[in-house]
Scaffold this active site. Structure first.
Site, PDB file in Angstrom:
ATOM      1  N   HIS A 177      98.059  63.059  29.369  1.00  0.00           N
ATOM      2  CA  HIS A 177      96.874  62.752  30.160  1.00  0.00           C
ATOM      3  C   HIS A 177      96.497  61.290  29.913  1.00  0.00           C
ATOM      4  CE1 HIS A 177      95.650  67.235  30.450  1.00  0.00           C
ATOM      5  NE2 HIS A 177      96.255  66.842  31.548  1.00  0.00           N
TER       6      HIS A 177
ATOM      7  N   THR B 113     103.391  57.767  35.585  1.00  0.00           N
ATOM      8  CA  THR B 113     102.796  56.683  34.796  1.00  0.00           C
ATOM      9  C   THR B 113     103.207  56.770  33.340  1.00  0.00           C
ATOM     10  OG1 THR B 113     100.913  56.740  36.300  1.00  0.00           O
ATOM     11  CG2 THR B 113     100.629  55.512  34.267  1.00  0.00           C
ATOM     12  N   THR B 114     103.247  57.970  32.810  1.00  0.00           N
ATOM     13  CA  THR B 114     103.672  58.138  31.408  1.00  0.00           C
ATOM     14  C   THR B 114     105.067  57.579  31.219  1.00  0.00           C
ATOM     15  OG1 THR B 114     102.277  60.100  31.151  1.00  0.00           O
ATOM     16  CG2 THR B 114     104.069  59.815  29.563  1.00  0.00           C
TER      17      THR B 114
ATOM     18  N   SER C 157     103.544  61.397  39.529  1.00  0.00           N
ATOM     19  CA  SER C 157     102.385  61.517  38.651  1.00  0.00           C
ATOM     20  C   SER C 157     101.980  62.991  38.587  1.00  0.00           C
ATOM     21  CB  SER C 157     101.241  60.674  39.215  1.00  0.00           C
ATOM     22  OG  SER C 157     100.062  60.907  38.505  1.00  0.00           O
ATOM     23  N   GLY C 158     101.450  63.418  37.440  1.00  0.00           N
ATOM     24  CA  GLY C 158     101.069  64.825  37.259  1.00  0.00           C
ATOM     25  C   GLY C 158     100.224  65.389  38.387  1.00  0.00           C
TER      26      GLY C 158
ATOM     27  N   ASP D  66     103.649  67.598  37.487  1.00  0.00           N
ATOM     28  CA  ASP D  66     103.568  68.790  36.624  1.00  0.00           C
ATOM     29  C   ASP D  66     104.373  69.928  37.239  1.00  0.00           C
ATOM     30  OD1 ASP D  66     101.863  67.414  34.908  1.00  0.00           O
ATOM     31  OD2 ASP D  66     100.047  68.258  35.805  1.00  0.00           O
TER      32      ASP D  66
ATOM     33  N   ASP E 121      94.404  65.942  26.940  1.00  0.00           N
ATOM     34  CA  ASP E 121      93.068  65.478  26.579  1.00  0.00           C
ATOM     35  C   ASP E 121      92.124  66.659  26.773  1.00  0.00           C
ATOM     36  OD1 ASP E 121      90.607  64.330  26.236  1.00  0.00           O
ATOM     37  OD2 ASP E 121      90.748  63.009  27.970  1.00  0.00           O
TER      38      ASP E 121
ATOM     39  N   HIS F  90      93.703  68.590  38.091  1.00  0.00           N
ATOM     40  CA  HIS F  90      94.906  69.405  38.297  1.00  0.00           C
ATOM     41  C   HIS F  90      95.092  70.422  37.162  1.00  0.00           C
ATOM     42  CE1 HIS F  90      96.141  66.157  35.679  1.00  0.00           C
ATOM     43  NE2 HIS F  90      97.290  66.748  35.438  1.00  0.00           N
TER      44      HIS F  90
ATOM     45  N   ASP G 156      97.540  73.313  37.494  1.00  0.00           N
ATOM     46  CA  ASP G 156      98.946  72.937  37.337  1.00  0.00           C
ATOM     47  C   ASP G 156      99.313  72.808  35.865  1.00  0.00           C
ATOM     48  OD1 ASP G 156      99.177  72.798  40.097  1.00  0.00           O
ATOM     49  OD2 ASP G 156      98.783  70.646  40.163  1.00  0.00           O
TER      50      ASP G 156
ATOM     51  N   ARG H 291     102.010  77.964  30.767  1.00  0.00           N
ATOM     52  CA  ARG H 291     102.379  79.380  30.900  1.00  0.00           C
ATOM     53  C   ARG H 291     103.894  79.519  31.050  1.00  0.00           C
ATOM     54  NH1 ARG H 291      99.470  80.394  35.042  1.00  0.00           N
ATOM     55  NH2 ARG H 291      97.616  80.870  33.830  1.00  0.00           N
TER      56      ARG H 291
END
Length: 134
Positions: free
Chosen positions: A8, A36-37, A54-55, A60, A80, A87, A90, A96
Site C-alpha cells: 500500500h 507503482t510498487t 496498479s492494485g 491485485d 497499511d 479496493h 480486492d 483469501r
C-alpha cells in the site's frame, strides 16, 4: 520461486528497503509486483520485476489470478492497516486466495523477513512436493 511484491502507498518505502536488504536472495527468483510498487523497487535495485497494473486498477486481481492458477509461491503484501483502501474487497480476495491455495503470505516486515529467510534455508520446499503431487 514466483514471488509477489505488493505494498500500500504508506508501505512502499518499507518494501523498497526490504528489496534492497534482500536483493541477493530475491534476484534468484521470478518477481511480480503491482505497478507503482514494481517501478519503485526497480528504481532502487537491479531486480527484474514483471509489473502488473496498479492494485486499485486491477493489479491485485491479476496477482489473484496467478495464485488461483497455482503460479505464485509466495506473496509479500505490506498492508497499511490504518488507512481505508478503496479496493479493500480486492485485497481481502487476494488474501483469501492465499489461504485457499496454501500460499505463504506476509503482510508486514516481520513476517516478510521470516518468509524470505525461511525460503533461503529451504523451509518452503514442501511447496514443491505439493505441486508435484497435484
Amino acid at each position: 520461486m514466483n514471488i509477489a511484491l505488493i505494498a500500500h502507498d504508506k508501505k512502499k518505502k518499507d518494501i523498497v528497503n526490504f528489496s534492497i536488504a534482500y536483493e541477493k536472495i530475491l534476484e534468484k527468483h521470478n518477481l511480480f509486483a503491482t505497478g507503482t510498487t514494481g517501478s519503485r523497487i526497480q528504481e532502487a535495485t537491479d531486480l527484474k520485476i514483471h509489473r502488473f497494473k496498479s492494485g486499485p486498477l486491477g493489479g491485485d486481481q491479476q496477482m489473484g489470478a496467478m495464485i488461483a492458477d497455482d503460479m505464485m509461491d509466495m506473496v509479500i503484501f505490506l498492508r497499511d492497516p490504518l488507512t481505508a483502501q478503496p479496493h479493500e474487497p480486492d485485497v481481502l480476495a487476494l488474501m483469501r486466495l492465499c489461504d485457499v491455495h496454501n500460499i505463504p503470505l506476509a503482510s508486514n516486515i516481520g513476517s516478510a523477513e521470516l518468509l524470505i529467510k525461511g525460503m533461503e534455508r529451504g523451509y518452503l520446499s514442501w511447496r514443491n512436493v505439493v505441486k508435484q503431487s497435484d
